[in-house]
Design an enzyme around this catalytic site. Structure first.
Site, PDB file in Angstrom:
ATOM      1  CB  ILE A  25      -3.325   5.334  -7.465  1.00 34.20           C
ATOM      2  CG1 ILE A  25      -3.315   5.768  -5.976  1.00 34.20           C
ATOM      3  CG2 ILE A  25      -3.029   6.481  -8.232  1.00 34.20           C
ATOM      4  CD1 ILE A  25      -2.448   6.606  -5.253  1.00 34.20           C
ATOM      5  CB  SER A  48      -1.329 -18.931  -9.453  1.00 33.44           C
ATOM      6  OG  SER A  48      -2.213 -18.767  -8.342  1.00 33.44           O
ATOM      7  CB  ALA A  92       5.591   0.609  -4.809  1.00 29.20           C
ATOM      8  CE1 TYR A 158       6.061   2.298   0.144  1.00 32.33           C
ATOM      9  CE2 TYR A 158       5.567   4.215   1.791  1.00 32.33           C
ATOM     10  CZ  TYR A 158       5.510   3.682   0.696  1.00 32.33           C
ATOM     11  OH  TYR A 158       4.925   4.372  -0.275  1.00 32.33           O
ATOM     12  CE  LYS A 162       7.800   4.832  -3.574  1.00 33.14           C
ATOM     13  NZ  LYS A 162       7.558   4.318  -4.812  1.00 33.14           N
ATOM     14  CG  ASN A 187      -1.349  10.392   3.784  1.00 33.58           C
ATOM     15  OD1 ASN A 187      -0.351  11.249   4.030  1.00 33.58           O
ATOM     16  ND2 ASN A 187      -1.162   9.343   4.178  1.00 33.58           N
ATOM     17  NE  ARG A 221       0.247  10.046   7.966  1.00 31.80           N
ATOM     18  CZ  ARG A 221       1.006  10.050   9.151  1.00 31.80           C
ATOM     19  NH1 ARG A 221       1.066  11.303   9.505  1.00 31.80           N
ATOM     20  NH2 ARG A 221       1.540   9.104   9.393  1.00 31.80           N
ATOM     21  NE  ARG A 280      -6.131  -2.956  15.903  1.00 28.43           N
ATOM     22  CZ  ARG A 280      -6.021  -4.261  15.478  1.00 28.43           C
ATOM     23  NH1 ARG A 280      -4.889  -4.544  14.577  1.00 28.43           N
ATOM     24  NH2 ARG A 280      -6.928  -5.196  15.959  1.00 28.43           N
TER      25      ARG A 280
END
Length: 335
Positions: A25, A48, A92, A158, A162, A187, A221, A280
């Site tokens: 974004i 690096s 973030a 996470y 936030k 999303n 979502r 998952r």
């Protein structure tokens, strides 16, 4: 639909800092700011190899100032903020699965990093800080659609980090009158998004003829195309009277992962197989099952509304991934 000709964003000639500028974004935000005539300082994490993420491929690379540092380092953040008038704080750590493995790193970057931005903004007298939050701070929707008054629930490390960052922003406005506005995009998807996010994961594997492996297909979502999210950010940079507010960026339309699979099949023309794999799944109690925004405040306070329907956004994303197939590895599917 947002009318760019009527944007309440007089940013031409102003010095704007963007943290997280090399990301998905952030790179789009930088390009939009350049289009609006802003003088952009892009803050990217030092590595690096000296790269600046997606900005290394951007057509505006030669028109911006790139500075490298670490959000968790107070001195590098202060140096980046100095001389700027506006800051858009996107930087973030965002990968939810990794937050289960390395939660302390999320505290350092997302909470301490935000504290450093707020302190520097206060010290240098910025006119506006746009702090970028996430719909994940709400956990699963308790009411739908979700307003900004929805309870905050830390369903992952996470999201907890936030929430902490959001509360710091709130406290700096209430305690020190820091001119900060918090945006909560739902999303966001589109070109340049990592193949570990669900939409590019589906598209990448569909184009490669792979079997798609995902977790739970039931969650819903509210998907927002990146150009619309970016427009909300730049409007919030100067819109009057929004200091101290929290504002949603969302479409008000919810799509399940199962429905999304059908849409990606239609856009790609690929009848790929989907396999649900237990490994998952998020940890028990951590899966956010439903997110859908009430974005009335964005419309009323920013003059913003989404302009790109999901299907059109998917077509644009498919076209980008087809053109940049060398940048996407099909094995980097969502987890």
């Amino acid at each position: 639909m947002s009318d760019r000709s009527a944007d309440p964003t007089p940013l031409a000639g102003r010095k704007v800092l963007v943290t997280g500028a090399g990301g998905f974004i952030g790179s789009h935000v930088v390009e939009r700011l350049v289009e609006l005539g802003a003088s952009v300082r892009a803050f990217v994490r030092y590595t690096s190899h000296g790269g600046a993420g997606w900005l290394d491929r951007s057509p505006v690379r030669g028109e911006i100032e790139v500075v490298r540092g670490d959000l968790a380092d107070r001195d590098s953040v202060d140096a980046a903020v100095e001389g700027c008038d506006v800051a858009l704080h996107l930087g973030a750590l965002i990968a939810i699965p990794y937050s289960y493995q390395a939660p302390e790193s999320y505290v350092r970057t997302n909470i301490v990093g935000t504290l450093n931005v707020l302190q520097a903004a206060r010290r240098h007298g910025l006119s506006r800080v746009v702090h970028v939050s996430t719909s994940e701070v709400y956990g699963t929707a308790q009411v739908a659609p979700m307003t900004e008054a929805h309870p905050l629930v830390g369903q992952s490390p996470y999201s907890a980090s936030k929430i902490g960052a959001d509360k710091l922003a709130e406290s700096f406005h209430l305690s020190f009158q820091t001119p900060v506005v918090t945006l909560r995009p739902f999303n966001t998807f589109g070109p340049r998004q990592s193949a570990r996010a669900v939409i590019p994961a589906l598209i990448t594997q569909a184009l490669a003829g792979r079997t798609v492996r995902l977790g739970d297909l039931r969650p819903t979502r509210d998907f927002v195309f990146v150009a619309d999210t970016v427009e909300g950010f730049v409007r919030a940079a100067t819109a009057p009277g929004v200091e101290g507010r929290t504002i949603h960026l969302g479409t008000g339309v919810e799509t399940s992962i199962a429905e999304l699979i059908d849409k990606v099949r239609a856009v790609t023309g690929s009848d790929f197989e989907v396999v649900e794999e237990a490994q998952r799944l998020r940890p028990s109690g951590s899966e956010v099952m439903r997110l859908i925004a009430d974005a009335a405040n964005a419309r009323d306070q920013l003059g913003w509304s989404p302009s790109v329907p999901l299907e059109e956004g998917l077509r644009r994303t498919v076209a980008f991934i087809r053109e940049n197939a060398d940048l996407y590895r099909p094995e980097e599917y969502a987890v």
